[in-house]
Scaffold this motif. Sequence first.
Motif, PDB file in Angstrom:
ATOM      1  N   LEU A   1      51.918  48.523-121.470  1.00 48.96           N
ATOM      2  CA  LEU A   1      50.684  48.904-122.140  1.00 48.96           C
ATOM      3  C   LEU A   1      49.683  47.751-122.164  1.00 48.96           C
ATOM      4  N   LEU A   2      50.185  46.517-122.086  1.00 49.40           N
ATOM      5  CA  LEU A   2      49.294  45.367-122.019  1.00 49.40           C
ATOM      6  C   LEU A   2      48.393  45.440-120.796  1.00 49.40           C
ATOM      7  N   PHE A   3      48.884  46.076-119.749  1.00 44.76           N
ATOM      8  CA  PHE A   3      48.116  46.182-118.507  1.00 44.76           C
ATOM      9  C   PHE A   3      47.547  47.586-118.294  1.00 44.76           C
ATOM     10  N   SER A   4      47.480  48.348-119.363  1.00 50.35           N
ATOM     11  CA  SER A   4      46.812  49.645-119.282  1.00 50.35           C
ATOM     12  C   SER A   4      45.333  49.461-119.552  1.00 50.35           C
ATOM     13  N   PRO A   5      44.472  50.269-118.956  1.00 48.58           N
ATOM     14  CA  PRO A   5      43.029  50.142-119.199  1.00 48.58           C
ATOM     15  C   PRO A   5      42.664  50.590-120.602  1.00 48.58           C
ATOM     16  N   LEU A   6      41.532  50.095-121.063  1.00 46.85           N
ATOM     17  CA  LEU A   6      41.006  50.504-122.366  1.00 46.85           C
ATOM     18  C   LEU A   6      39.565  50.936-122.169  1.00 46.85           C
ATOM     19  N   ALA A   7      39.309  52.216-122.399  1.00 50.54           N
ATOM     20  CA  ALA A   7      37.964  52.757-122.212  1.00 50.54           C
ATOM     21  C   ALA A   7      37.117  52.520-123.452  1.00 50.54           C
ATOM     22  N   LEU A   8      36.001  51.845-123.255  1.00 51.03           N
ATOM     23  CA  LEU A   8      34.982  51.737-124.282  1.00 51.03           C
ATOM     24  C   LEU A   8      33.927  52.814-124.011  1.00 51.03           C
ATOM     25  N   LYS A   9      32.885  52.838-124.783  1.00 56.51           N
ATOM     26  CA  LYS A   9      31.877  53.892-124.612  1.00 56.51           C
ATOM     27  C   LYS A   9      31.206  53.825-123.248  1.00 56.51           C
ATOM     28  N   ASN A  10      30.931  52.622-122.790  1.00 57.36           N
ATOM     29  CA  ASN A  10      30.170  52.461-121.555  1.00 57.36           C
ATOM     30  C   ASN A  10      30.835  51.551-120.530  1.00 57.36           C
ATOM     31  N   GLN A  11      31.975  50.955-120.877  1.00 58.54           N
ATOM     32  CA  GLN A  11      32.721  50.108-119.957  1.00 58.54           C
ATOM     33  C   GLN A  11      34.202  50.404-120.107  1.00 58.54           C
ATOM     34  N   THR A  12      34.971  49.903-119.183  1.00 59.99           N
ATOM     35  CA  THR A  12      36.423  50.011-119.271  1.00 59.99           C
ATOM     36  C   THR A  12      37.048  48.651-119.004  1.00 59.99           C
ATOM     37  N   LEU A  13      37.884  48.192-119.927  1.00 59.96           N
ATOM     38  CA  LEU A  13      38.656  46.974-119.705  1.00 59.96           C
ATOM     39  C   LEU A  13      39.820  47.316-118.786  1.00 59.96           C
ATOM     40  N   SER A  14      40.015  46.537-117.727  1.00 59.55           N
ATOM     41  CA  SER A  14      41.079  46.828-116.761  1.00 59.55           C
ATOM     42  C   SER A  14      42.461  46.560-117.332  1.00 59.55           C
ATOM     43  N   ASN A  15      42.542  45.697-118.334  1.00 62.94           N
ATOM     44  CA  ASN A  15      43.785  45.444-119.067  1.00 62.94           C
ATOM     45  C   ASN A  15      43.392  45.013-120.477  1.00 62.94           C
ATOM     46  N   ARG A  16      44.354  44.602-121.288  1.00 68.94           N
ATOM     47  CA  ARG A  16      44.060  44.294-122.694  1.00 68.94           C
ATOM     48  C   ARG A  16      43.943  42.796-122.968  1.00 68.94           C
ATOM     49  N   LEU A  17      43.875  41.972-121.916  1.00 67.52           N
ATOM     50  CA  LEU A  17      43.834  40.523-122.074  1.00 67.52           C
ATOM     51  C   LEU A  17      42.406  40.015-121.926  1.00 67.52           C
ATOM     52  N   VAL A  18      41.918  39.379-122.990  1.00 65.97           N
ATOM     53  CA  VAL A  18      40.528  38.922-123.061  1.00 65.97           C
ATOM     54  C   VAL A  18      40.508  37.429-123.347  1.00 65.97           C
ATOM     55  N   VAL A  19      39.620  36.723-122.664  1.00 68.65           N
ATOM     56  CA  VAL A  19      39.441  35.292-122.903  1.00 68.65           C
ATOM     57  C   VAL A  19      38.570  35.107-124.141  1.00 68.65           C
ATOM     58  N   SER A  20      39.145  34.475-125.148  1.00 71.47           N
ATOM     59  CA  SER A  20      38.434  34.228-126.393  1.00 71.47           C
ATOM     60  C   SER A  20      37.333  33.188-126.167  1.00 71.47           C
ATOM     61  N   PRO A  21      36.206  33.303-126.861  1.00 66.09           N
ATOM     62  CA  PRO A  21      35.142  32.306-126.695  1.00 66.09           C
ATOM     63  C   PRO A  21      35.606  30.922-127.133  1.00 66.09           C
ATOM     64  N   MET A  22      35.362  29.930-126.268  1.00 65.87           N
ATOM     65  CA  MET A  22      35.808  28.559-126.539  1.00 65.87           C
ATOM     66  C   MET A  22      34.678  27.587-126.234  1.00 65.87           C
ATOM     67  N   CYS A  23      34.196  26.901-127.256  1.00 71.67           N
ATOM     68  CA  CYS A  23      33.094  25.960-127.077  1.00 71.67           C
ATOM     69  C   CYS A  23      33.489  24.842-126.121  1.00 71.67           C
ATOM     70  N   GLN A  24      32.557  24.478-125.248  1.00 68.92           N
ATOM     71  CA  GLN A  24      32.783  23.417-124.272  1.00 68.92           C
ATOM     72  C   GLN A  24      31.944  22.170-124.556  1.00 68.92           C
ATOM     73  N   TYR A  25      30.937  22.273-125.384  1.00 69.17           N
ATOM     74  CA  TYR A  25      30.120  21.130-125.789  1.00 69.17           C
ATOM     75  C   TYR A  25      29.581  20.368-124.574  1.00 69.17           C
ATOM     76  N   SER A  26      29.177  21.115-123.556  1.00 68.26           N
ATOM     77  CA  SER A  26      28.798  20.502-122.281  1.00 68.26           C
ATOM     78  C   SER A  26      27.417  20.920-121.795  1.00 68.26           C
ATOM     79  N   ALA A  27      26.616  21.513-122.680  1.00 63.20           N
ATOM     80  CA  ALA A  27      25.275  21.949-122.315  1.00 63.20           C
ATOM     81  C   ALA A  27      24.255  20.867-122.665  1.00 63.20           C
TER      82      ALA A  27
END
Length: 356
Positions: A3-29
């Motif tokens: 199920l971790l690799f099952s798609p997740l349908a949102l209203k207008n997009q679909t996630l191909s799996n359930r693994l998302v990269v969390s926002p991580m500050c890089q302090y490099s701008a």
Amino acid sequence: MSLLFSPLALKNQTLSNRLVVSPMCQYSAVDGFANHWHLVHLGQFAAGKAALVIQEATAVSPEGRISHGDLGLWKDEQMLSFRDIVNFVHDQGSLIGIQLAHAGRKASTDKPWISRAQIAPDQKNGWQTVAPSPIPYHPQETQPRMLSKSQIQELVHAFRSAAVRAVEIGYDVIELHAAHGYLIHQFLSPLTNQRTDEYGGSFENRTRFLLEIISAVLPVVENRSLWIRISATDWADGGWDVLESIKLVEVVKTMGVEVVDVSSGGAVRHQQIMVKENYQVPFAQRIKEETGLLTGTVGLIKSAEVADRIIEQKKADIILIGRGFLQNPHLVLQFAHDLHVDIPWLPQYVRGRETF
């Protein structure tokens, strides 16, 4: 099929799996502009088949940056620096999100590998911070300036303007950062919000700033997905707690927020956090069960088996991971191997399968 690799349908997009990269500050701008570092940093996760890559906290105003090295989207000139990132992530088949943020009283710090101390307004790379109430995060820090009601409305407009730019650039997900003790969270928590006007005191008043931002942002999000990240609890007596989080999520669900990204803590220095693997999952599970909103969970989720079980047991709908992706940008491929799931590799990287 995992199920971790099952798609997740949102209203207008679909996630191909359930693994998302969390926002991580890089302090490099520099002055909020993205550069090659951000392209490579975010692009590598898409090459590794993350379903969604969420860009670090991106400030809606200059004084909203955590540090002088933070990304920003407070002016049109910054937009071009993000286009290559968005296009590259899309070319790899992943979705990309942006986390719009304002650091409030926790702004004006140095880059963390130099010092985590706040820089005074009269020092290089420092500025005057703002907050709901004039309470510094640390007793030795400069007292933040209390926001007037007109300044609050200016910030609501700043979030809207940044969202307009994000949509034009092509981001698929717009996430509002209402967690970790930054400005929106500072309004939510009674420990940091001691106002006596319509933005302080009651639950309805403390949530007003966030709800006004959501109302302003939703019409411009168009066919994108609007998420919020919240701290489910302050881990401190008298602070924001999971019951108020549930109540808030019930409200934002009716407004059109599609996903709540559940974290915790950050409002005050004296937190009583019981850190361990998967320690934040129970918050996401309770919010999901009580509200029915799509829910993401975070917090030291280290193995494919554990992540898969969280989805299978319906404790959350999405797994967001930060440190694990820093250790292994192709963590999704590793998790797929661990769960005996066959997902496509980029042709340039197929030889890497031989190492498993």
